[in-house]
Write a protein that holds these residues in place. Structure first.
Motif, PDB file in Angstrom:
ATOM      1  N   GLU A 171       0.842  -1.195   0.000  1.00 49.48           N
ATOM      2  CA  GLU A 171       0.000   0.000   0.000  1.00 49.48           C
ATOM      3  C   GLU A 171       0.876   1.243   0.000  1.00 49.48           C
ATOM      4  OE1 GLU A 171      -2.475   1.887   3.536  1.00 49.48           O
ATOM      5  OE2 GLU A 171      -3.577   0.200   2.652  1.00 49.48           O
ATOM      6  N   ALA A 172       0.417   2.263  -0.680  1.00 47.83           N
ATOM      7  CA  ALA A 172       1.093   3.563  -0.701  1.00 47.83           C
ATOM      8  C   ALA A 172       0.037   4.639  -0.530  1.00 47.83           C
ATOM      9  CB  ALA A 172       1.863   3.763  -2.001  1.00 47.83           C
ATOM     10  N   ALA A 173       0.288   5.545   0.405  1.00 47.15           N
ATOM     11  CA  ALA A 173      -0.640   6.646   0.657  1.00 47.15           C
ATOM     12  C   ALA A 173      -0.025   7.956   0.196  1.00 47.15           C
ATOM     13  CB  ALA A 173      -0.993   6.719   2.144  1.00 47.15           C
ATOM     14  N   GLN A 174      -0.850   8.980   0.112  1.00 39.34           N
ATOM     15  CA  GLN A 174      -0.426  10.339  -0.271  1.00 39.34           C
ATOM     16  C   GLN A 174       0.264  10.339  -1.640  1.00 39.34           C
ATOM     17  OE1 GLN A 174       1.958  11.812   2.971  1.00 39.34           O
ATOM     18  NE2 GLN A 174       0.170  12.188   4.268  1.00 39.34           N
ATOM     19  N   VAL A 175      -0.336   9.673  -2.600  1.00 38.37           N
ATOM     20  CA  VAL A 175       0.192   9.624  -3.965  1.00 38.37           C
ATOM     21  C   VAL A 175      -0.421  10.780  -4.751  1.00 38.37           C
ATOM     22  CG1 VAL A 175       0.437   8.252  -6.052  1.00 38.37           C
ATOM     23  CG2 VAL A 175       0.446   7.135  -3.801  1.00 38.37           C
ATOM     24  N   GLY A 178      -2.714  10.206  -7.822  1.00 43.24           N
ATOM     25  CA  GLY A 178      -2.726   8.753  -7.991  1.00 43.24           C
ATOM     26  C   GLY A 178      -4.068   8.195  -8.376  1.00 43.24           C
ATOM     27  N   HIS A 179      -5.155   8.922  -8.106  1.00 40.62           N
ATOM     28  CA  HIS A 179      -6.485   8.409  -8.409  1.00 40.62           C
ATOM     29  C   HIS A 179      -6.828   8.522  -9.889  1.00 40.62           C
ATOM     30  CE1 HIS A 179      -7.072  12.694  -8.229  1.00 40.62           C
ATOM     31  NE2 HIS A 179      -8.261  12.569  -8.778  1.00 40.62           N
ATOM     32  N   SER A 180      -6.160   9.450 -10.617  1.00 40.14           N
ATOM     33  CA  SER A 180      -6.515   9.689 -12.013  1.00 40.14           C
ATOM     34  C   SER A 180      -5.406   9.351 -12.992  1.00 40.14           C
ATOM     35  CB  SER A 180      -6.899  11.168 -12.205  1.00 40.14           C
ATOM     36  OG  SER A 180      -5.805  12.015 -11.873  1.00 40.14           O
ATOM     37  N   ALA A 181      -4.191   9.098 -12.514  1.00 39.06           N
ATOM     38  CA  ALA A 181      -3.070   8.819 -13.419  1.00 39.06           C
ATOM     39  C   ALA A 181      -3.277   7.495 -14.136  1.00 39.06           C
ATOM     40  CB  ALA A 181      -1.763   8.801 -12.647  1.00 39.06           C
ATOM     41  N   ALA A 207      -4.717  -2.516 -14.218  1.00 36.10           N
ATOM     42  CA  ALA A 207      -4.097  -3.759 -13.765  1.00 36.10           C
ATOM     43  C   ALA A 207      -4.997  -4.453 -12.755  1.00 36.10           C
ATOM     44  CB  ALA A 207      -2.735  -3.471 -13.143  1.00 36.10           C
ATOM     45  N   PRO A 208      -5.177  -5.758 -12.873  1.00 39.74           N
ATOM     46  CA  PRO A 208      -6.020  -6.477 -11.905  1.00 39.74           C
ATOM     47  C   PRO A 208      -5.392  -6.449 -10.514  1.00 39.74           C
ATOM     48  CG  PRO A 208      -4.876  -8.008 -13.366  1.00 39.74           C
ATOM     49  CD  PRO A 208      -4.637  -6.646 -13.917  1.00 39.74           C
ATOM     50  N   GLY A 209      -6.239  -6.234  -9.508  1.00 45.08           N
ATOM     51  CA  GLY A 209      -5.760  -6.172  -8.133  1.00 45.08           C
ATOM     52  C   GLY A 209      -5.373  -4.787  -7.669  1.00 45.08           C
ATOM     53  N   LEU A 210      -5.437  -3.790  -8.556  1.00 43.77           N
ATOM     54  CA  LEU A 210      -5.101  -2.420  -8.189  1.00 43.77           C
ATOM     55  C   LEU A 210      -6.359  -1.700  -7.704  1.00 43.77           C
ATOM     56  CD1 LEU A 210      -3.145   0.024  -8.131  1.00 43.77           C
ATOM     57  CD2 LEU A 210      -3.782   0.462 -10.523  1.00 43.77           C
ATOM     58  N   VAL A 211      -6.272  -1.124  -6.498  1.00 40.16           N
ATOM     59  CA  VAL A 211      -7.387  -0.380  -5.896  1.00 40.16           C
ATOM     60  C   VAL A 211      -6.890   1.026  -5.588  1.00 40.16           C
ATOM     61  CG1 VAL A 211      -9.042  -0.242  -4.011  1.00 40.16           C
ATOM     62  CG2 VAL A 211      -8.355  -2.481  -4.918  1.00 40.16           C
ATOM     63  N   ARG A 212      -7.587   2.024  -6.120  1.00 42.38           N
ATOM     64  CA  ARG A 212      -7.203   3.424  -5.898  1.00 42.38           C
ATOM     65  C   ARG A 212      -8.393   4.172  -5.322  1.00 42.38           C
ATOM     66  NH1 ARG A 212      -4.633   5.494 -11.479  1.00 42.38           N
ATOM     67  NH2 ARG A 212      -6.698   4.941 -12.284  1.00 42.38           N
ATOM     68  N   SER A 213      -8.131   4.960  -4.299  1.00 47.16           N
ATOM     69  CA  SER A 213      -9.197   5.747  -3.673  1.00 47.16           C
ATOM     70  C   SER A 213      -8.662   7.139  -3.395  1.00 47.16           C
ATOM     71  CB  SER A 213      -9.676   5.088  -2.378  1.00 47.16           C
ATOM     72  OG  SER A 213      -8.596   4.902  -1.479  1.00 47.16           O
ATOM     73  N   ARG A 214      -9.439   8.131  -3.807  1.00 47.69           N
ATOM     74  CA  ARG A 214      -9.042   9.517  -3.579  1.00 47.69           C
ATOM     75  C   ARG A 214      -9.241   9.865  -2.110  1.00 47.69           C
ATOM     76  NH1 ARG A 214     -11.170  14.751  -7.127  1.00 47.69           N
ATOM     77  NH2 ARG A 214      -9.933  16.344  -6.022  1.00 47.69           N
ATOM     78  N   GLN A 224      -4.696  13.795  -3.767  1.00 49.52           N
ATOM     79  CA  GLN A 224      -3.883  12.655  -3.370  1.00 49.52           C
ATOM     80  C   GLN A 224      -4.765  11.418  -3.294  1.00 49.52           C
ATOM     81  OE1 GLN A 224      -1.600  13.521   0.213  1.00 49.52           O
ATOM     82  NE2 GLN A 224      -1.570  15.700  -0.295  1.00 49.52           N
ATOM     83  N   ALA A 225      -4.117  10.265  -3.392  1.00 47.95           N
ATOM     84  CA  ALA A 225      -4.859   9.006  -3.398  1.00 47.95           C
ATOM     85  C   ALA A 225      -4.100   7.959  -2.594  1.00 47.95           C
ATOM     86  CB  ALA A 225      -5.083   8.512  -4.824  1.00 47.95           C
ATOM     87  N   ARG A 226      -4.840   6.966  -2.160  1.00 46.35           N
ATOM     88  CA  ARG A 226      -4.267   5.785  -1.526  1.00 46.35           C
ATOM     89  C   ARG A 226      -4.259   4.647  -2.546  1.00 46.35           C
ATOM     90  NH1 ARG A 226      -3.557   4.326   3.653  1.00 46.35           N
ATOM     91  NH2 ARG A 226      -4.774   6.130   4.342  1.00 46.35           N
ATOM     92  N   ILE A 227      -3.096   4.034  -2.720  1.00 40.70           N
ATOM     93  CA  ILE A 227      -2.938   2.959  -3.696  1.00 40.70           C
ATOM     94  C   ILE A 227      -2.766   1.644  -2.957  1.00 40.70           C
ATOM     95  CG2 ILE A 227      -1.596   2.124  -5.659  1.00 40.70           C
ATOM     96  CD1 ILE A 227      -2.952   4.795  -6.144  1.00 40.70           C
ATOM     97  N   GLN A 228      -3.612   0.667  -3.270  1.00 39.88           N
ATOM     98  CA  GLN A 228      -3.507  -0.668  -2.694  1.00 39.88           C
ATOM     99  C   GLN A 228      -3.218  -1.663  -3.816  1.00 39.88           C
ATOM    100  OE1 GLN A 228      -7.390  -0.835  -0.770  1.00 39.88           O
ATOM    101  NE2 GLN A 228      -6.434  -0.495   1.237  1.00 39.88           N
ATOM    102  N   LEU A 229      -2.221  -2.494  -3.590  1.00 37.57           N
ATOM    103  CA  LEU A 229      -1.772  -3.452  -4.601  1.00 37.57           C
ATOM    104  C   LEU A 229      -1.914  -4.859  -4.042  1.00 37.57           C
ATOM    105  CD1 LEU A 229       1.024  -1.095  -4.636  1.00 37.57           C
ATOM    106  CD2 LEU A 229       0.346  -1.740  -6.951  1.00 37.57           C
ATOM    107  N   ARG A 230      -2.689  -5.663  -4.739  1.00 40.54           N
ATOM    108  CA  ARG A 230      -2.960  -7.030  -4.303  1.00 40.54           C
ATOM    109  C   ARG A 230      -2.636  -7.986  -5.444  1.00 40.54           C
ATOM    110  NH1 ARG A 230      -8.980  -5.249  -2.151  1.00 40.54           N
ATOM    111  NH2 ARG A 230      -8.263  -3.776  -0.533  1.00 40.54           N
ATOM    112  N   HIS A 231      -1.413  -8.507  -5.418  1.00 39.51           N
ATOM    113  CA  HIS A 231      -0.965  -9.425  -6.464  1.00 39.51           C
ATOM    114  C   HIS A 231      -1.089  -8.768  -7.842  1.00 39.51           C
ATOM    115  CE1 HIS A 231       0.379 -13.448  -7.405  1.00 39.51           C
ATOM    116  NE2 HIS A 231      -0.490 -13.525  -8.395  1.00 39.51           N
ATOM    117  N   VAL A 232      -0.604  -7.521  -7.936  1.00 39.26           N
ATOM    118  CA  VAL A 232      -0.751  -6.720  -9.147  1.00 39.26           C
ATOM    119  C   VAL A 232       0.409  -6.990 -10.095  1.00 39.26           C
ATOM    120  CG1 VAL A 232      -0.819  -4.367 -10.046  1.00 39.26           C
ATOM    121  CG2 VAL A 232      -2.009  -4.928  -7.918  1.00 39.26           C
ATOM    122  N   PRO A 233       0.145  -7.314 -11.349  1.00 44.08           N
ATOM    123  CA  PRO A 233       1.247  -7.488 -12.313  1.00 44.08           C
ATOM    124  C   PRO A 233       1.917  -6.157 -12.614  1.00 44.08           C
ATOM    125  CG  PRO A 233      -0.877  -7.623 -13.429  1.00 44.08           C
ATOM    126  CD  PRO A 233      -1.169  -7.559 -11.964  1.00 44.08           C
TER     127      PRO A 233
END
Length: 423
Positions: A171-175, A178-181, A207-214, A224-233
């Motif tokens: 997970e990465a916060a304060q991107v 990140g929500h629109s890129a 990408a499958p498994g990518l969750v982005r929330s503003r 800014q957005a929070r990026i969550q990566l779950r088995h993301v290629p």
């Protein structure tokens, strides 16, 4: 050093100021940040097509304008004046230099042209609130401990079993943006605890498994957005994991980005000061404009000196990005002081949350939280310059025996005996 602007630079500034003056009033800015993208897409395309704004510092072979990073800083001074919400900082100042420095020939050919044309936007995802540390703005961390260091937390990268790609977890916060890129550059560590190494990976928006929330933030013009990566290629940026100097590339990008941010903050501080001067010349109290009072004049004069000093530092950093950290500290301090005084000098109306002066105050507070604070920027610049390094101990001179017969070889004369006086 030639401090004069070229004709091309003056034309870019004039055209950009004219376009933004028509499209970026305070009401338009507030409306743009509340859209799903967080910025005006039509205006972004206009700036990309007419001025080539995201491709100013991209080489011509990749479809860019081919100017120096200093030209991008001068353009960002104009965007800072109106607090333009756009993916310019995340795309052109953070991601483009990293792709140009670390990417393979195929990656540069595939990514830089759409980034330069504005058709593709990118964002740099750094685990935790460590963007200033990753860019080496407030300290050096060549080991990449800010990305997790092989321990729990951060973003972890594992090679696929077939060796054909990578998978990201974490997970990465304060991107920023990140929500629109449409493209994410994710900093992740690999190799476990024993051989931990920080690398950069390319992740597509679908990408499958990518969750982005503003996220809800103080300054809406810096979404800014929070990026969550779950088995993301993901695709590794560069030739291979052994040859990539990711911390060095991030530090070089941080030097250029700090010069851009300094110019942007100076533009915002100058505009906040100009709006305040205009207001105090209109507002009357006791039958005269409050700007005619000596106390108000002195406060505005102090702000003017502060802004001009920050502008000089920002222009120097545009010419020499190694001085970007000090210039950024000076510019952020000038913006914070100017925005605070703008609220004070606007009186009772300035304290209302809806007043335009608060847009500049929020930008000052948000930038210092993301890229500062000011005292750490200055402390790191002082450490790099060895300003407070302890002075070396003096080396004692080698003792040589005196020559026979010299005055130094003669025994010291004994002091004369003191006379005893009867009292």
């Amino acid at each position: 050093m030639d401090a004069a602007f070229t004709a091309e630079q003056d034309e870019i500034r004039r055209t950009l100021r004219e376009i933004l003056g028509k499209r970026c009033g305070p009401d338009e800015v507030k409306a743009a940040v509340r859209t799903a993208a967080g910025y005006d897409r039509e205006l972004w395309q206009q700036l990309s097509r007419q001025l080539g704004l995201p491709g100013i510092a991209v080489a011509e072979e990749y479809g860019g304008v081919g100017c120096a990073p200093g030209d991008l800083a001068l353009a960002c001074e104009e965007t800072g004046r109106v607090l333009l919400p756009s993916p310019l900082l995340a795309t052109a100042a953070l991601c483009v230099p990293l792709i140009a420095a670390l990417g393979t020939a195929a990656q540069r050919s595939a990514l830089l042209p759409p980034l330069a044309s504005g058709g593709l936007t990118a964002a740099l995802a750094v685990p935790g609130p460590a963007l200033a540390t990753a860019l080496a703005l407030t300290g050096e961390d060549t080991a990449g401990r800010w990305s997790g260091g092989g321990r729990a937390g951060g973003v972890q990268a594992r090679a696929d079993t077939d060796g054909d790609g990578w998978r990201l977890y974490g997970e990465a916060a304060q991107v920023l943006d990140g929500h629109s890129a449409r493209l994410l550059l994710v900093a992740a560590h690999t190799g476990g605890f024993a051989r931990s190494r920080t690398l950069l990976f390319l992740v597509q928006e679908d990408a499958p498994g990518l969750v982005r929330s503003r996220q809800t933030v103080l300054d809406e013009t810096r979404p800014q957005a929070r990026i969550q990566l779950r088995h993301v290629p993901a695709e590794l940026l560069g030739e291979g994991e052994e040859g990539a100097d990711v911390p060095g590339a991030l530090a070089a990008t941080g030097r250029t980005a700090s010069a851009v941010l300094a110019a942007e903050a100076v533009g915002a501080a100058g505009q906040a000061l100009a709006r305040t001067v205009e207001y105090v010349c209109r507002r009357e109290q006791f039958g005269r404009a409050i700007g005619s009072f000596q106390a108000v004049k002195h406060r505005l004069a102090d702000l003017y000196v502060q802004v001009q000093a920050a502008r000089s530092a920002a222009y120097y950093a545009a010419w020499d990005p190694d001085q970007g950290g000090l210039a950024l500290a000076q510019a952020l301090e000038a913006l914070r002081l100017t925005a605070g005084e703008a609220i004070q000098l606007h009186g009772g109306i300035g304290f209302t949350w809806e007043h335009d002066a608060h847009l500049y105050f929020k930008r000052a507070a948000s930038d210092e939280l993301l890229f500062g604070p000011v005292h750490r920027l200055r402390a790191h610049a002082a450490d790099r310059a060895d300003l407070f390094a302890p002075a070396p101990a003096p080396v004692p001179a080698a003792a040589t025996p005196p020559a026979p017969g010299s005055a130094a070889a003669a025994p010291a004369a004994s002091p004369p005996p003191q006379e005893k006086v009867a009292v």
